[in-house]
Enzyme design. Structure first.
Site, PDB file in Angstrom:
ATOM      1  N   GLU A 269       0.860  -1.195   0.000  1.00 43.71           N
ATOM      2  CA  GLU A 269       0.000   0.000   0.000  1.00 43.71           C
ATOM      3  C   GLU A 269       0.889   1.235   0.000  1.00 43.71           C
ATOM      4  OE1 GLU A 269      -2.665   0.410   3.278  1.00 43.71           O
ATOM      5  OE2 GLU A 269      -3.584  -1.561   3.039  1.00 43.71           O
TER       6      GLU A 269
ATOM      7  N   GLU B 163     -13.445   5.598   0.335  1.00 41.74           N
ATOM      8  CA  GLU B 163     -14.248   4.687   1.165  1.00 41.74           C
ATOM      9  C   GLU B 163     -14.831   5.486   2.336  1.00 41.74           C
ATOM     10  OE1 GLU B 163     -12.485   0.422   1.305  1.00 41.74           O
ATOM     11  OE2 GLU B 163     -10.761   1.766   1.185  1.00 41.74           O
TER      12      GLU B 163
ATOM     13  N   GLU C 162      -8.686   9.259   6.003  1.00 41.08           N
ATOM     14  CA  GLU C 162      -8.738   7.843   5.621  1.00 41.08           C
ATOM     15  C   GLU C 162      -9.815   7.570   4.569  1.00 41.08           C
ATOM     16  OE1 GLU C 162      -6.886   5.333   6.532  1.00 41.08           O
ATOM     17  OE2 GLU C 162      -5.807   5.975   8.320  1.00 41.08           O
TER      18      GLU C 162
ATOM     19  N   LYS D   2     -15.099   4.157   6.131  1.00 43.98           N
ATOM     20  CA  LYS D   2     -13.928   3.769   6.917  1.00 43.98           C
ATOM     21  C   LYS D   2     -13.899   4.500   8.253  1.00 43.98           C
ATOM     22  CE  LYS D   2      -9.986   2.552   5.472  1.00 43.98           C
ATOM     23  NZ  LYS D   2      -8.608   2.455   4.930  1.00 43.98           N
TER      24      LYS D   2
END
Length: 343
Positions: A266, A315, A324, A318
């Site tokens: 990642e 997202e 994030e 999350k």
């Protein structure tokens, strides 16, 4: 002037050598192009279907994917796609896979059943498990059981078993050659590293210059994190990504694992929700990262560096910091947030 005469045999030989040269060059170019993958998480609302997502990977020339659990619809969509895959074992499943029979069932159901049509490359047994977390005790036994199940399925030459760690397991990371696994992490990571050595598998690592910058703004300049710094620092490094990666290699060397390769499982930059989190900075980071990983680091100059961008979509569900939720390369309607060339 030199006259060169080629007989029919020499002409054929010349043509063959030329073809081999072109083929070799093409393979090198293809390898470099394939060094970048993208992580596919589904923790958001109104996201495209799994089939639409696989089609989006293909239409953008993204040849590698990481998924975090064995989602059946994702695996079905990947059939025949030729996309190389990191398949994750979620942290909440680690304890159950300490049972050898359960690990065999997991591999038979989620891997062997698809292995003729899906290009599994790695199984990531756990993601960012903290050394002091309850799940830590289950990671290595689960890795061993998954490895045995893969061998029983005769897939050991195709699939490597590993786990994905945070770069924060390394301390004394500046200068990078001083990197070593912290005292609190060494008891956890050393047996895992020994497993990787025995099975000739890479270590998966999530590297985020963004968080290093945010947490150390006085000592980690933004341009050093974004690959835009001119010249090297006193340790000989021009960017933070290389420094983080080489400090991990230094830690592996000290752990007796100098031959273990690191796959960057990642790396990304948010477009909103935090310090330095905006579209301009994120686009700069992703563009420079894609270009940079075609080569190597000062400590490991022979690239490419196999790297997975985080992530395919924002997202919004999350947990954690607002940033994030904003790491996506594409919006839910599949339009690109940045103009990037993945190959």
């Amino acid at each position: 002037m030199v006259n060169i005469f080629l007989s029919r045999g020499n002409t054929a030989m010349f043509a063959m050598l030329l073809f081999i040269g072109i083929l070799s060059f093409t393979q090198v170019e293809f390898t470099a192009a394939q060094s970048v993958g993208v992580c596919y998480g589904r923790n958001g609302d109104n996201l495209p279907t799994q089939q639409e997502t696989v089609d989006l990977y293909k239409s953008n020339g993204i040849g590698r994917m990481r998924i975090y659990d064995p989602d059946e619809r994702s695996l079905q969509a990947l059939k025949g796609s030729n996309i190389e895959l990191i398949l994750g074992v979620p942290n909440d499943k680690l304890q159950s896979l300490n049972d050898a029979g359960a690990a065999t069932d997991w591999i038979n159901t989620n891997v062997k059943a698809y292995s003729s049509d899906v290009k599994f490359k790695y199984i990531a047994v756990g993601n960012e498990v903290e050394p002091n977390a309850n799940e830590a005790q289950y990671v290595l036994p689960a890795m061993r059981n998954i490895q045995n199940a893969i061998s029983s399925a005769n897939l050991q030459d195709q699939i490597k078993v590993s786990t994905a760690i945070k770069s924060s397991l390394v301390t004394n990371s500046y200068p990078p050659n001083n990197g070593v696994f912290s005292d609190s992490a060494s008891g956890y990571i050393k047996p895992i590293v020994d497993f990787l050595v025995s099975n000739r598998a890479p270590l998966l690592a999530n590297l985020y210059p963004y968080f290093s910058h945010v947490e150390n703004q006085q000592t980690v300049p933004l341009n050093y994190a974004l690959f835009t710094q001119q010249g090297t620092n006193d340790a000989g490094y021009q960017n933070l990504f290389d420094a983080l990666l080489d400090s991990l290699y230094a830690a592996l060397e000290k752990a007796g694992a100098s031959n273990v390769n690191v796959v960057v499982s990642e790396s990304g930059w948010p477009s909103d929700g935090g310090v330095a989190a905006n579209v301009d900075n994120a686009g700069t980071y992703y563009r420079n990262l894609i270009n940079h990983v075609k080569g190597g680091t000062p400590k490991r100059p022979n690239g490419p560096i196999e790297t997975y961008l985080f992530a395919m979509f924002d997202e919004n569900r999350k947990d954690g910091e607002e940033s994030e939720k904003h790491f996506g390369l594409f919006r839910p309607d599949k339009s690109p947030k940045y103009q990037l060339s993945y190959n």
